[in-house]
Design a protein around this motif. Structure first.
Motif, PDB file in Angstrom:
ATOM      1  N   UNK A 184      12.697  16.536 -28.604  1.00 53.46           N
ATOM      2  CA  UNK A 184      11.639  17.345 -28.088  1.00 53.46           C
ATOM      3  C   UNK A 184      11.145  16.842 -26.779  1.00 53.46           C
ATOM      4  N   UNK A 185      11.061  15.773 -26.666  1.00 54.55           N
ATOM      5  CA  UNK A 185      10.610  15.193 -25.506  1.00 54.55           C
ATOM      6  C   UNK A 185      11.431  15.293 -24.346  1.00 54.55           C
ATOM      7  N   UNK A 186      12.813  15.256 -24.782  1.00 57.67           N
ATOM      8  CA  UNK A 186      13.842  15.463 -23.711  1.00 57.67           C
ATOM      9  C   UNK A 186      13.753  16.610 -23.052  1.00 57.67           C
ATOM     10  N   UNK A 187      13.750  17.677 -23.861  1.00 60.85           N
ATOM     11  CA  UNK A 187      13.530  19.138 -23.575  1.00 60.85           C
ATOM     12  C   UNK A 187      12.286  19.441 -22.691  1.00 60.85           C
ATOM     13  N   UNK A 188      11.144  18.410 -22.711  1.00 64.96           N
ATOM     14  CA  UNK A 188      10.067  18.836 -21.792  1.00 64.96           C
ATOM     15  C   UNK A 188      10.015  17.877 -20.615  1.00 64.96           C
ATOM     16  N   UNK A 189      10.991  17.043 -20.406  1.00 53.74           N
ATOM     17  CA  UNK A 189      11.033  16.168 -19.512  1.00 53.74           C
ATOM     18  C   UNK A 189      11.884  16.095 -18.334  1.00 53.74           C
ATOM     19  N   UNK A 190      11.550  15.347 -17.299  1.00 56.54           N
ATOM     20  CA  UNK A 190      12.789  14.949 -16.441  1.00 56.54           C
ATOM     21  C   UNK A 190      12.992  13.256 -16.747  1.00 56.54           C
ATOM     22  N   UNK A 191      14.338  13.265 -16.498  1.00 56.88           N
ATOM     23  CA  UNK A 191      14.599  11.651 -17.021  1.00 56.88           C
ATOM     24  C   UNK A 191      15.279  11.124 -16.095  1.00 56.88           C
ATOM     25  N   UNK A 279       8.600  -6.870 -37.292  1.00 56.81           N
ATOM     26  CA  UNK A 279       9.627  -6.553 -38.351  1.00 56.81           C
ATOM     27  C   UNK A 279      10.927  -5.509 -38.148  1.00 56.81           C
ATOM     28  N   UNK A 280      10.513  -4.878 -36.917  1.00 57.64           N
ATOM     29  CA  UNK A 280      11.319  -3.663 -36.660  1.00 57.64           C
ATOM     30  C   UNK A 280      12.382  -3.818 -35.572  1.00 57.64           C
ATOM     31  N   UNK A 281      13.431  -4.078 -36.041  1.00 55.71           N
ATOM     32  CA  UNK A 281      14.612  -4.403 -35.137  1.00 55.71           C
ATOM     33  C   UNK A 281      15.686  -3.582 -35.512  1.00 55.71           C
ATOM     34  N   UNK A 282      15.991  -2.667 -34.832  1.00 59.63           N
ATOM     35  CA  UNK A 282      17.132  -1.747 -34.885  1.00 59.63           C
ATOM     36  C   UNK A 282      18.468  -1.954 -34.259  1.00 59.63           C
ATOM     37  N   UNK A 283      19.682  -2.022 -34.897  1.00 58.49           N
ATOM     38  CA  UNK A 283      20.913  -2.383 -34.127  1.00 58.49           C
ATOM     39  C   UNK A 283      20.914  -3.737 -33.603  1.00 58.49           C
ATOM     40  N   UNK A 284      20.288  -4.746 -34.249  1.00 57.27           N
ATOM     41  CA  UNK A 284      20.077  -6.020 -33.845  1.00 57.27           C
ATOM     42  C   UNK A 284      19.951  -6.308 -32.234  1.00 57.27           C
ATOM     43  N   UNK A 285      19.159  -5.403 -31.491  1.00 57.89           N
ATOM     44  CA  UNK A 285      18.826  -5.440 -30.176  1.00 57.89           C
ATOM     45  C   UNK A 285      17.727  -6.627 -30.260  1.00 57.89           C
ATOM     46  N   UNK A 286      17.742  -7.476 -29.580  1.00 58.15           N
ATOM     47  CA  UNK A 286      16.467  -8.442 -29.263  1.00 58.15           C
ATOM     48  C   UNK A 286      16.203  -8.255 -27.671  1.00 58.15           C
ATOM     49  N   UNK A 287      16.716  -7.584 -26.785  1.00 60.81           N
ATOM     50  CA  UNK A 287      16.619  -7.536 -25.493  1.00 60.81           C
ATOM     51  C   UNK A 287      15.796  -6.461 -25.066  1.00 60.81           C
ATOM     52  N   UNK A 288      15.996  -5.152 -25.409  1.00 57.51           N
ATOM     53  CA  UNK A 288      15.778  -3.808 -25.183  1.00 57.51           C
ATOM     54  C   UNK A 288      14.180  -3.868 -25.286  1.00 57.51           C
ATOM     55  N   UNK A 289      13.171  -3.671 -24.502  1.00 56.36           N
ATOM     56  CA  UNK A 289      11.912  -3.304 -24.843  1.00 56.36           C
ATOM     57  C   UNK A 289      11.518  -2.049 -24.474  1.00 56.36           C
ATOM     58  N   UNK A 290      10.374  -1.715 -25.268  1.00 56.21           N
ATOM     59  CA  UNK A 290       9.650  -0.285 -24.795  1.00 56.21           C
ATOM     60  C   UNK A 290       8.666  -0.757 -23.822  1.00 56.21           C
ATOM     61  N   UNK A 291       9.121  -0.329 -22.324  1.00 60.75           N
ATOM     62  CA  UNK A 291       8.018  -0.666 -21.416  1.00 60.75           C
ATOM     63  C   UNK A 291       6.836   0.329 -21.207  1.00 60.75           C
ATOM     64  N   UNK A 292       7.103   1.551 -21.711  1.00 59.62           N
ATOM     65  CA  UNK A 292       6.023   2.530 -21.547  1.00 59.62           C
ATOM     66  C   UNK A 292       6.144   3.384 -22.796  1.00 59.62           C
ATOM     67  N   UNK A 293       5.042   3.601 -23.447  1.00 52.23           N
ATOM     68  CA  UNK A 293       4.685   4.410 -24.480  1.00 52.23           C
ATOM     69  C   UNK A 293       5.210   6.041 -24.247  1.00 52.23           C
ATOM     70  N   UNK A 294       5.775   6.672 -25.398  1.00 48.58           N
ATOM     71  CA  UNK A 294       5.739   8.380 -25.114  1.00 48.58           C
ATOM     72  C   UNK A 294       4.335   8.474 -24.870  1.00 48.58           C
ATOM     73  N   UNK A 295       3.341   8.129 -25.616  1.00 47.08           N
ATOM     74  CA  UNK A 295       1.743   8.416 -25.328  1.00 47.08           C
ATOM     75  C   UNK A 295       1.052   7.574 -26.311  1.00 47.08           C
ATOM     76  N   UNK A 296      -0.278   7.637 -26.097  1.00 42.06           N
ATOM     77  CA  UNK A 296      -0.863   6.650 -27.171  1.00 42.06           C
ATOM     78  C   UNK A 296      -0.852   7.162 -28.600  1.00 42.06           C
ATOM     79  N   UNK A 297      -0.926   8.395 -28.633  1.00 42.86           N
ATOM     80  CA  UNK A 297      -0.747   9.320 -29.977  1.00 42.86           C
ATOM     81  C   UNK A 297       0.713   9.025 -30.578  1.00 42.86           C
ATOM     82  N   UNK A 298       1.768   9.297 -29.808  1.00 43.71           N
ATOM     83  CA  UNK A 298       2.989   9.134 -30.306  1.00 43.71           C
ATOM     84  C   UNK A 298       3.710   7.701 -30.387  1.00 43.71           C
ATOM     85  N   UNK A 299       3.038   6.860 -29.570  1.00 46.24           N
ATOM     86  CA  UNK A 299       3.624   5.306 -29.522  1.00 46.24           C
ATOM     87  C   UNK A 299       4.727   5.315 -28.530  1.00 46.24           C
TER      88      UNK A 299
END
Length: 299
Positions: A184-191, A279-299
């Motif tokens: 849904x975000x992808x459809x409303x965004x430029x990436x 506690x949340x690590x998906x796919x064993x990634x220890x290097x990828x970080x979320x540098x910016x949230x989608x929003x304060x509401x969505x995280x």
């Protein structure tokens, strides 16, 4: 939803009834967020209704006095947001009542939210645990006066064929797979994405929100990569209002935001109930970080 409009509560001199958030006109939801000086437009409320669930409380003549929303990702995780009570009810326990009703809807879910300073005490009383500060960086975008340290790879605009790679990177950075939300975000965004060979290694989405545009989510392996994929958005919105919500206070990415006309404006606190962020690590990634949230509401 199971909530029925006939459900009611009396607080002090106010009688309130509950209704599903999808049944309320957007202009009334917009008036509620305006009453607490939140920047959400009617269009932002509609987007949140499209991707989440929630309810409102109404007074005897149909005015919206409060709201609460939740956004499920998978079977056992949800983010919580848009918990608002009108100023006249904020000292009367209405927010706690809203949250306890919300808990009934997300039983068995690990929860995450971003608390304002005014709401922190409430969430602590409900057993949410503090995690990280979110820095709300915003202002009139401008080309930064300090160049980044550089990165390896090619920057290009994202298109439909990249969506699955974006979903996978977001899951690794956020810790939970959010397929429906990212679509849904992808459809409303430029990436923009950073490609190393044929592999997407970082991305940044930007969409209309509030007073202008918001950049997020942004997922990358390093500050340099995060700067590289946000820089085209800054250039594209130079001279207009731009916002980034980030956990990064120091380092190259934080400095880039400040030099790009987006100093820290305010802070909120990421809090959790159940599993902690670590506690949340998906796919064993220890290097990828979320540098910016989608929003304060969505995280």
């Amino acid at each position: 939803m199971e909530l029925k409009p006939s459900e009611s509560l009396k607080i002090d001199a106010f009688s309130m009834r509950v209704s599903g958030i999808e049944d309320v006109e957007l202009d009334r939801l917009h008036a509620l967020s305006l009453s607490v000086n939140w920047p959400h437009r009617a269009e932002d409320w509609q987007f949140l209704r499209d991707v989440g669930e929630g309810f409102v409380v109404l007074d005897e003549i149909g005015r919206v006095l409060g709201s609460a929303m939740w956004f499920r990702h998978g079977a056992d995780f949800a983010t919580v947001g848009m918990v608002i009570t009108s100023p006249r009810l904020q000292t009367l326990g209405a927010a706690q009542w809203l949250m306890k009703r919300l808990f009934d809807k997300v039983t068995g879910h690990d929860l995450r939210l971003n608390a304002t300073r005014a709401a922190k005490r409430l969430y602590l009383s409900l057993d949410f645990q503090p995690e990280k500060t979110v820095y709300q960086c915003q202002g009139i975008a401008r080309a930064p006066t300090v160049a980044g340290s550089g990165t390896r790879g090619d920057i290009r605009a994202l298109d439909a064929k990249d969506i699955q790679a974006v979903i996978a990177l977001d899951a690794a950075g956020f810790g939970v797979r959010r397929e429906a939300l990212i679509e849904k975000l992808f459809a409303h965004s430029v990436g923009y994405g950073l490609f190393k060979g044929d592999t997407l290694s970082a991305f940044a989405l930007c969409r209309p929100f509030g007073r202008g545009h918001v950049v997020g989510p942004v997922v990358a392996e390093s500050d340099a990569d995060a700067v590289a994929i946000v820089q085209p958005h800054v250039a594209g919105h130079s001279g207009s209002f731009l916002r980034v919500d980030t956990h990064m206070k120091d380092g190259e990415f934080a400095a880039f935001l400040a030099h790009s006309g987006m100093p820290i404006f305010d802070t909120v606190l990421t809090m959790s109930m159940g599993k902690r962020l670590t506690d949340f690590v998906v796919g064993g990634s220890a290097t990828l970080k979320t540098y910016a949230l989608a929003s304060q509401t969505l995280g």
